[in-house]
Design a protein around this motif. Structure first.
Motif, short mmCIF file in Angstrom:
data_model
loop_
_atom_site.label_atom_id
_atom_site.label_comp_id
_atom_site.label_asym_id
_atom_site.label_seq_id
_atom_site.Cartn_x
_atom_site.Cartn_y
_atom_site.Cartn_z
N ALA A 106 -29.30 42.25 66.03
CA ALA A 106 -29.74 41.08 66.69
C ALA A 106 -30.14 40.42 65.04
O ALA A 106 -30.01 38.67 65.70
CB ALA A 106 -31.29 41.01 67.48
N THR A 107 -30.27 41.26 64.26
CA THR A 107 -30.11 39.79 62.56
C THR A 107 -29.12 40.50 62.53
O THR A 107 -29.70 39.47 60.82
CB THR A 107 -32.00 40.48 62.58
N GLY A 108 -28.77 40.63 62.40
CA GLY A 108 -27.36 40.75 62.17
C GLY A 108 -27.36 42.13 61.36
O GLY A 108 -25.95 42.84 60.42
N GLY A 109 -27.60 43.06 61.72
CA GLY A 109 -26.88 44.86 61.60
C GLY A 109 -27.08 45.16 59.64
O GLY A 109 -26.26 45.54 60.01
N ARG A 110 -27.71 44.91 59.37
CA ARG A 110 -28.12 45.06 58.07
C ARG A 110 -28.01 46.20 57.48
O ARG A 110 -26.69 46.79 57.33
CB ARG A 110 -28.85 43.81 57.12
N LEU A 111 -28.91 46.99 58.27
CA LEU A 111 -29.39 48.33 57.83
C LEU A 111 -27.90 49.54 58.71
O LEU A 111 -27.77 50.45 57.97
CB LEU A 111 -30.36 48.78 59.38
N ARG A 112 -27.71 49.02 59.63
CA ARG A 112 -26.29 49.49 60.22
C ARG A 112 -25.55 49.48 58.92
O ARG A 112 -24.65 50.46 59.07
CB ARG A 112 -25.90 49.29 61.55
N GLY A 113 -25.09 48.31 58.83
CA GLY A 113 -24.33 48.19 57.84
C GLY A 113 -25.09 49.51 56.68
O GLY A 113 -23.42 49.94 56.30
N ARG A 114 -25.67 49.08 56.19
CA ARG A 114 -25.55 50.54 55.10
C ARG A 114 -25.82 51.67 55.51
O ARG A 114 -25.29 52.69 54.67
CB ARG A 114 -27.14 49.89 54.47
N LEU A 115 -26.08 51.72 57.07
CA LEU A 115 -25.91 53.62 57.19
C LEU A 115 -24.37 53.83 57.78
O LEU A 115 -24.50 55.24 57.49
CB LEU A 115 -26.97 53.56 58.73
N ASP A 116 -23.80 53.05 58.00
CA ASP A 116 -22.37 53.39 57.84
C ASP A 116 -21.74 53.17 56.57
O ASP A 116 -21.05 54.34 56.43
CB ASP A 116 -21.54 52.16 59.03
N ALA A 117 -22.21 52.55 54.98
CA ALA A 117 -21.22 52.78 54.03
C ALA A 117 -22.15 54.33 53.43
O ALA A 117 -21.50 55.32 52.72
CB ALA A 117 -22.22 51.91 53.57
N ILE A 118 -23.68 54.47 53.41
CA ILE A 118 -23.88 56.28 53.62
C ILE A 118 -23.24 57.36 54.42
O ILE A 118 -23.13 58.37 53.45
CB ILE A 118 -25.07 56.19 53.63
N GLU A 119 -22.55 57.12 55.37
CA GLU A 119 -22.04 58.02 56.12
C GLU A 119 -20.42 58.05 55.78
O GLU A 119 -20.51 59.52 55.36
CB GLU A 119 -22.39 57.25 57.97
N GLU A 120 -20.53 56.82 55.25
CA GLU A 120 -19.15 57.01 54.73
C GLU A 120 -18.77 57.82 53.43
O GLU A 120 -18.01 59.16 53.29
CB GLU A 120 -18.09 55.83 54.33
N GLN A 121 -19.27 57.76 52.31
CA GLN A 121 -19.32 58.39 50.83
C GLN A 121 -19.98 60.17 51.61
O GLN A 121 -19.44 60.81 50.71
CB GLN A 121 -20.52 57.90 50.37
N ALA A 122 -21.23 60.16 53.04
CA ALA A 122 -21.70 61.94 52.27
C ALA A 122 -20.80 62.29 52.95
O ALA A 122 -21.21 63.35 52.97
CB ALA A 122 -23.14 61.55 52.87
N PHE A 123 -19.94 62.11 54.67
CA PHE A 123 -19.58 62.66 54.88
C PHE A 123 -18.29 62.64 54.83
O PHE A 123 -16.87 63.38 55.30
CB PHE A 123 -19.20 62.48 55.91
N ALA A 124 -17.78 62.48 53.30
CA ALA A 124 -15.62 62.16 53.11
C ALA A 124 -15.22 63.80 52.50
O ALA A 124 -14.10 63.86 53.51
CB ALA A 124 -15.57 61.10 52.20
N PRO A 125 -16.63 63.96 51.96
CA PRO A 125 -15.56 64.73 50.66
C PRO A 125 -15.23 65.78 52.31
O PRO A 125 -14.24 67.29 52.05
CB PRO A 125 -16.11 65.62 50.65
N THR A 126 -15.59 66.15 53.84
CA THR A 126 -15.24 67.29 54.47
C THR A 126 -15.05 66.46 55.73
O THR A 126 -14.83 67.03 57.28
CB THR A 126 -16.90 68.18 55.49
N ASP A 127 -14.13 65.41 56.02
CA ASP A 127 -14.55 64.35 56.89
C ASP A 127 -12.57 64.60 57.89
O ASP A 127 -12.61 64.71 58.48
CB ASP A 127 -14.19 63.09 56.73
N ASP A 128 -11.81 65.38 56.61
CA ASP A 128 -10.16 66.21 57.25
C ASP A 128 -10.84 67.70 57.95
O ASP A 128 -10.01 67.76 58.32
CB ASP A 128 -9.87 65.57 55.90
N ILE A 129 -11.51 68.05 56.90
CA ILE A 129 -11.48 69.36 58.25
C ILE A 129 -12.68 69.10 59.72
O ILE A 129 -13.03 69.63 60.48
CB ILE A 129 -12.93 69.84 57.31
N HIS A 130 -13.72 68.61 59.37
CA HIS A 130 -14.84 67.87 61.22
C HIS A 130 -15.55 66.52 60.44
O HIS A 130 -16.53 66.37 59.80
CB HIS A 130 -15.89 69.23 60.36
#
Length: 369
Positions: A106-130
């Motif tokens: 309701a206030t712009g989704g700044r936290l969710r945006g940060r989590l999405d960025a962390i998620e992309e970085q954290a899971f990128a090395p194995t994203d093509d496997i799982h």
């Protein structure tokens, strides 16, 4: 865990993992325990929440359990946990976190945006496997993380052969019942959070606790996908090798753990079938992976029929859409030879399954993940 971490710290002069574990895990476990104890006081309706006829998707990792689980998760009759919810087992914690996300949205989704960025970085090395993420359904074995009963710790540290989170059916009765009583309480809280529904779980490690699942949930439904072990075993080993290497774990530990994991894979295929054969009263469905990915709608119709599940309009739409997409397999290939495995040895140990599913007719030298 402390003993193993201390030994590794002395060997490699790296004490941070030991100190983080020594301080962090008891602290987090204490916080979760307090919140867990507050749940029935703050949410009286939890006392009336029951776990009825849960559905468990088990099977060797990389055999289609995730695909099957996410197809079924689109059916609103099911309750399941998202990845981030698994590490906060109490109902109080889950509700507070959902409140934070609603306020953030309701206030712009700044936290969710940060989590999405962390998620992309954290899971990128194995994203093509799982492919996974914080906000997708995941393996609810992770409910047991802070009680040190989860296979998560094997993903974090290659201590296979010294720590065993798989062969739960072999554990002493008191130990496994205590663990599963806590797991059932976690499931009950997830159902309460989601407003009801039938619990839906996906865990390859649960192949080693099928008897214990039936003991804990006598009305359980169990579905087991079957895929060529020449494909699943090297794919799993590659995934775990990648995870451990990214965490810079000891090379010798990785090598020995991969060997144990390869040996355990045979049991992963055989044990669920042996237990289900002893329990004809349990509703179950065995799924050929090739049929699941080539004809998902027809296959899921059969699965629902065998499990005694109602097939609603939302599920019908999901399965029909899956028919249009198909093509679940990727182009990534892993070989048994890369891990020093002999296909003839695997064939000998799983000969009956090779005959039943005609896996001999499939390509053996290069394996699709």
């Amino acid at each position: 865990m402390l003993r193993l971490l201390r030994r590794e710290a002395r060997t490699h002069k790296r004490w941070k993992p030991f100190l983080r574990f020594f301080i962090g895990v008891p602290l987090m476990a204490a916080v979760h325990a307090i919140c867990f104890a507050l749940d029935p006081l703050l949410f009286p309706s939890l006392r009336r929440t029951e776990v009825r006829a849960p559905t468990f998707c088990i099977g060797h990792a990389r055999s289609g359990t995730t695909y099957l689980h996410r197809l079924m998760a689109d059916d609103p009759q099911f309750s399941y946990a998202l990845m981030y919810e698994l590490f906060f087992p109490s109902l109080l914690q889950k509700k507070l976190i959902r409140l934070v996300f609603r306020v953030d949205a309701a206030t712009g989704g700044r936290l969710r945006g940060r989590l999405d960025a962390i998620e992309e970085q954290a899971f990128a090395p194995t994203d093509d496997i799982h492919k996974t993420g914080f906000f997708v359904p995941e393996e609810d074995d992770a409910f047991l993380t802070w009680s040190l009963s989860s296979g998560f710790w094997i993903v974090a540290f290659p201590y296979m052969g010294e720590l065993d989170f798989y062969h739960v059916d072999r554990w002493p009765a008191r130990k496994r019942r205590r663990m599963m009583a806590f797991y059932k309480e976690c499931v009950r809280r997830q159902i309460a959070l989601n407003g009801g529904g039938t619990h839906l779980s996906k865990n390859p490690t649960f192949c080693g606790r099928v008897e214990t699942l039936i003991e804990t949930f006598p009305d359980a439904r169990i579905v087991v996908p079957m895929r060529n072990p020449y494909e699943t075993i090297p794919s799993l080993l590659k995934l775990m090798q990648t995870e451990w290497s990214l965490r810079r774990r000891d090379g010798q530990l990785i090598k020995s753990s991969l060997r144990v994991l390869a040996d355990q894979s045979v049991d992963t295929y055989l044990h669920p079938l042996e237990v289900l054969a002893r329990h004809p009263e349990i509703r179950s469905s065995i799924v050929d992976y090739r049929e699941l990915v080539s004809s998902p709608s027809a296959t899921m119709h059969r699965v629902y029929d065998e499990l005694g599940l109602e097939l609603g309009p939302e599920a019908l739409r999901t399965f029909a859409a899956a028919d249009q997409r198909r093509g679940h397999e990727t182009a990534h290939r892993y070989s048994l030879a890369e891990f020093g495995l002999d296909p003839h040895d695997i064939h000998r140990q799983l000969a009956d399954l090779f005959d039943e599913y005609q896996w001999d007719n499939e390509e053996k030298d290069a394996h699709v993940s």
